[in-house]
Enzyme design. Sequence first.
Site, mmCIF file in Angstrom:
data_model
loop_
_atom_site.group_PDB
_atom_site.id
_atom_site.type_symbol
_atom_site.label_atom_id
_atom_site.label_comp_id
_atom_site.label_asym_id
_atom_site.label_seq_id
_atom_site.Cartn_x
_atom_site.Cartn_y
_atom_site.Cartn_z
ATOM 1 N N PHE A 98 30.241 61.998 -14.570
ATOM 2 C CA PHE A 98 29.692 60.733 -14.094
ATOM 3 C C PHE A 98 30.166 59.577 -14.963
ATOM 4 C CE2 PHE A 98 26.567 63.742 -12.461
ATOM 5 C CZ PHE A 98 26.303 63.240 -11.193
ATOM 6 N N ASP A 99 30.671 58.534 -14.322
ATOM 7 C CA ASP A 99 30.829 57.265 -15.019
ATOM 8 C C ASP A 99 29.449 56.610 -15.037
ATOM 9 O OD1 ASP A 99 32.255 55.028 -16.185
ATOM 10 O OD2 ASP A 99 31.858 54.010 -14.293
#
Length: 712
Positions: free
Chosen positions: A388-389
């Site tokens: 995940f960013d």
Amino acid sequence: MTATTARRHPFTIVHEVPGRLRLRSRRLFDPALDLKYLEALAGSLPGVDSVRTNKWGSSIVIDYDADPKNRTRILNLLENIPTEAYLSGGMRGDPMSPAVVAGQGTAAALTPFLPWQAKAPLSWLLGLPTILKGLHTLLYDGVKLEVLDASAVGFSLLRQDYFTANAIVALLGLGSFLEDWTERKSDDLLKSLLKPQVETVSVEREALEIRIPFGDLMVGDLVLCGSGELVPVDGVVVDGDAALNQSSITGESLPVHVSEGDDVLSGAVVEDGRIKIAARNVGGETSMARIGRFLENSLRTQSASQKKSDELADKLVPVTFGLGLGLFALTRDVSRAASVLTVDYSCAIKLASPVAVKTGMHTAGHCGVLLKGAQALDNLARIDTLVFDKTGTLTRGDLMVTDVEPLNGLGPEELLALAAGAEEHYAHPVARAVVSEARTRGLPFPPISQVDFIVAHGVSAHVDGKRVLVGSRHFLEDDEGVDCSPVRLLARRLRGEGKSILYVARSGELLGIIALRDELRPEAAEAMAMLKERGITKIVMLTGDHQDTARAIANELGCIDEVHWELKPEDKASLVRELQMAGHVLAFAGDGVNDAPALVSAEVGICMPGGADLARESAQVVLLEDDLRILAVARDVAINVHRVLRRTFGAAVAINSAVLLAAAAGRLTPVASAFLHNASTVGILGYAAAAARKKPKLAQMIESGTVSGKEC
């Protein structure tokens, strides 16, 4: 087919009534032209109700709303069919006509009662197309399904068993019709997602405001949009002003003010105000209709798993063919050989897969997930790692100023105004948050000159001849030599609370710091736990934040196995490749322009609904709802389809093997063998469609609000 060749085969209107066109062109007989793709393209045009093609008749019938402009659009599309509508491998033939199926069945039923003089010519006439198709396949493609069918029919005709030959032809026709019908239904499920998001719109005609169907919109119409309404067209504002939420188009979460003369795109939502838009693009030509291209492509793509299943099915055909010929050579029993040749594994294996996949994609669409093709669904079931960013994915992406800490007797509002003035024209979330906070407080901005934006670092500007720096500690202290030690302990404490720090300096002296917080999505922690429950063994968070801030957020989320901080945009794709080299099958979730390389590199790229255009184009999976728990729903859909494919494959092999053994043992007549084979194929297809259409329990719970909070 080249453009020159296409022009030599123009479309000719052979019949027309208001709202209905029937055209003919030899171009439709081109084996490389994907007729389903062409139907989807034409079906997404404004005003088009239905599209039917007939390859062998080289014709296409289109029902539409009788609007002359839409008629022009239809003709223009047919004369300029895009290159991507052509496939090098050719296409399956047209579906069986109900009339032909009924005729074959009637002929087979009447065969025992016909005089001998009529039986032979009728039977050869019915069986000849199957035999010719089998010979063509044998010459150009080798031993395939069509060769088995031709052999079974041919053997029966040669031994003058006309009822068996006609019954096999009738059963093959009925099976083909039901298979095509089932597959077309699954295609129609996906095409249903191409329908406009709005059914009626308000327009101004002859100084009156009226509501008309979405499909009746024309270029030049004056469309009226008020607060809370979706903009249905691309166009230019000719009157009024409004605040537009364009997050679904540009990824920009803050409302954008538009007024007379400004361009607007379909898909934006009016948050406040009222505008009148002169429509420039409508229907299938709007930005909102780009989702249609994803779905059109999904009608034609195969995943790696599907291709492997197809290859295995093709390899089993020569086995059946060899067994049939071997039995004939050993026993001289034509009936037993024909019984074996009517059994084939490839029908159920090849057709169940696209039916299940397309139906599963439709189910995912109604659960809030857009899957761009079969491979996305296949990969989503296989991943073991999710990256995940942080910003805009695990967080809302809407930074807010929480603390303003000045030094050397400077007031908080003076520090905030100075920073906001320097960052006023910087298109960055941090800059927007600072400027928004200053405007909320009604602070006047100082006059600024000589502004320089340093990407991923900060801003340099001049105020009253003095140089002002606003940015990260690394930018001010390491690059510009500003001493940041006076706030080291304070900054550490704020970062420990999950806040990002912005440093402000003037003439080489630190003036203070501003802390900002990007709130976690309320469902983020619950979504992480759900993903862990569904077999995701490793969850990784990437961020450009300081180590302390990153760790604080990871601890708040829970379930995060690995955190990488102070990353530059180009580092994300490198980390994805490193994880892949370590043996992980991963998905990357992001929403920004800088995420595009990582989205493309991962086995599955996932974009949030408010993602930037480039991110949405690069991703294989696009969430249509702003809820991370939908990722767990998507995983459920993918795993269910994967399970359905395993079961259909197992059933096809088991049932057909049993029929094949019974036929080889002489326990089944050719008619009974053909009946059992086709009945099992239709049954397997029906199961594939029904099972893949089942909505995950989690999706129903989310809709009803009955999901209980989960923790790692």
